[in-house]
Write an enzyme that holds these catalytic residues in place. Structure first.
Site, PDB file in Angstrom:
ATOM      1  CB  ILE A  24      -0.965   0.030   1.207  1.00 53.55           C
ATOM      2  CG1 ILE A  24      -0.193  -0.078   2.532  1.00 53.55           C
ATOM      3  CG2 ILE A  24      -2.002  -1.067   1.086  1.00 53.55           C
ATOM      4  CD1 ILE A  24      -1.084   0.008   3.766  1.00 53.55           C
ATOM      5  CB  SER A  26       7.218   1.756  -1.595  1.00 55.12           C
ATOM      6  OG  SER A  26       6.979   2.519  -2.758  1.00 55.12           O
ATOM      7  N   GLY A  27       8.780   3.718   0.233  1.00 51.07           N
ATOM      8  CA  GLY A  27       9.644   4.880   0.368  1.00 51.07           C
ATOM      9  C   GLY A  27      11.084   4.436   0.404  1.00 51.07           C
ATOM     10  CE  LYS A  47       8.812   2.616   5.810  1.00 52.06           C
ATOM     11  NZ  LYS A  47       8.771   4.085   5.797  1.00 52.06           N
ATOM     12  CG  ASP A 144      11.497  10.870   7.037  1.00 47.71           C
ATOM     13  OD1 ASP A 144      11.730  11.930   6.411  1.00 47.71           O
ATOM     14  OD2 ASP A 144      11.169   9.812   6.478  1.00 47.71           O
TER      15      ASP A 144
END
Length: 457
Positions: A24, A26-27, A47, A144
């Site tokens: 669902i 991504s990074g 994650k 972040d």
């Protein structure tokens, strides 16, 4: 493992419990999946973060970090439910984070639709700053802060209070990246603090800087430091962000302080939260928005409040008997006689709670005085008038509210007699009339005191 998880029928398991269903998101740091917790029979978000091969010391360090983050519990944070290391493939181990699954847009998606109003920006920022204050006090730095890591809750009404939750906190630490490693950069380039860019040790002030850039983007609709990674990173070392010249001075001062190149010059997350709360209230007063909690005759109403000389008086025994009676009659845990002042709600009598005052902004009594009839919310969890209220969405878990205005003889609503419950319930017309009768007893007592004081004078 990752590719197999894209097929929801194959069902790869993590920790012998979580079955990956579909990708669902991504990074740079990993991929997010919808997964099924087979033990509790619920969907969660996971994650999956690939790491280098873990030795025993690295594994122990990751486990320690997992324990710290798993203890975090705050309404402005997406809850971390579980975490661990997947060592099923020794040559490519992964850290996984199990989080609550939030069904809603993130701030990045919302900003594609345009800028946010100042009041909404302040409300969202206040939520995030409160979450940051919570984790900073526990020696955790997010590292972040960016729109993609901010989940929004919009209940679909024109004036609903949009709320925000911060996600992906602690990812760099959990992935085994040392925050004080000068040879590595953690975070997203466009939102990094100057000290992150320089590879220096980072602390809570770094999160405050990144939040300042996010708030500025909410207001302007533009990324302050765009461009290639090196250019974006270097430019902030030589200048601060450009604050719009026509921005309200208080906003300008806050954003300038938050994005100071010197970490020591930035406010704490707690100070930011307090400032943003004040901005949200001030913006409501300046613009008189639709749905505002300020009556049209507010100045005259406040004069009537002062006329009864009840703001600075001690709790009143007669009113205590009324609230106690109301709680018994309606079988509710809480009953209150409230007086709505210009910035807060005073509880002149409070049965079932030790709270003596509340900021006016979240108080339901501030809404109840806008009408001359009883204000009944039978199920706050689905009523759009209360969905976004922190008493409903927060730890208190308010589900039912019934308030009758304390109306003066010349037509001003001073406050309310209200009853509250953490369970939803139906409220009949007969019960409403009883509550009105009890409110009339309170007002009759106040009128008699006013007449006696006038006679003495």
């Amino acid at each position: 493992m990752v590719e197999a998880a894209t097929d929801s029928t194959t069902g790869v398991y993590l920790g012998g419990r979580y079955r990956l269903l579909e990708r669902i998101g991504s990074g740079a740091k990993g991929t997010v999946y919808r997964a099924r917790d087979e033990f509790l029979k619920r969907d969660v978000a996971i994650k999956l973060i690939p790491t280098d091969v873990l030795n025993e010391d690295q594994q122990r360090r990751n486990d320690d970090e997992v324990k710290v983050l798993a203890r975090l519990n705050h309404h402005s944070l997406v809850a971390l439910l579980d975490a661990g290391s997947d060592l099923s493939e020794p040559d490519s181990p992964s850290v996984y984070l199990v989080m609550e699954l939030v069904e809603g847009p993130d701030l990045r998606h919302r900003l594609r639709q345009g800028t946010l109003p100042l009041r909404q920006t302040a409300q969202i920022g206040c939520d995030l700053a409160e979450g940051l204050d919570y984790i900073h006090r526990r020696s955790v730095v997010h590292r972040d802060i960016k729109p993609a890591n901010v989940m929004l809750f919009d209940y679909g009404t024109e004036d609903a209070r949009m709320r925000a939750k911060l996600t992906d906190f602690g990812v760099a630490a959990l992935a085994g990246t040392k925050s004080d490693d000068a040879n590595s950069l953690t975070g997203t380039i466009a939102y990094m603090s100057p000290e992150q860019v320089r590879g220096e040790p980072i602390g809570p002030a770094s999160d405050v800087y990144s939040l300042g850039l996010v708030l500025l983007q909410c207001i302007t609709g533009k990324l302050e430091f765009p461009g290639p990674a090196v250019e974006s990173a270097v430019v902030r070392l030589f200048r601060g962000p450009k604050i719009p010249a026509d921005l309200h001075p208080q906003w300008s001062a806050l954003l300038t302080a938050m994005t100071s190149t010197d970490p020591a010059g930035r406010p704490s997350a707690r100070e930011v939260a307090m400032a943003l709360h004040e901005q949200a209230v001030a913006d409501r007063s300046r613009h008189k928005l639709t749905g505002s909690l300020l009556p049209d005759n507010e100045e005259e109403r406040l004069a009537a409040v002062r006329r009864y000389d009840i703001l600075d008086t001690p709790p009143d025994g007669a009113f205590d008997r009324v609230t106690s009676l109301a709680a018994r009659i309606f079988s509710v845990p809480t009953a209150i006689v409230s007086i709505v002042d210009h910035d807060r709600i005073w509880f002149k009598s409070h049965h079932g709670t030790d709270v003596e005052q509340l900021d006016r902004d979240p108080g339901l009594c501030a809404s109840a005085i806008l009408q001359n009839d009883p204000w009944i919310i039978e199920d706050a969890a689905i009523d759009p008038r209360a969905l976004s209220n922190p008493l409903v969405a927060g730890e208190y878990g308010l589900k039912f509210y019934a308030g009758v205005p304390l109306r003066t003889r010349d037509g001003f609503n001073l406050g309310t007699l209200c009853i509250l419950d953490t369970e939803s319930r139906q409220f009949t017309a007969d019960e409403t009339r009883i509550l009105e009768d009890l409110a009339a007893i309170v007002m009759n007592d106040l009128e008699l005191r006013l007449e006696a004081r006038s006679t003495r004078d």
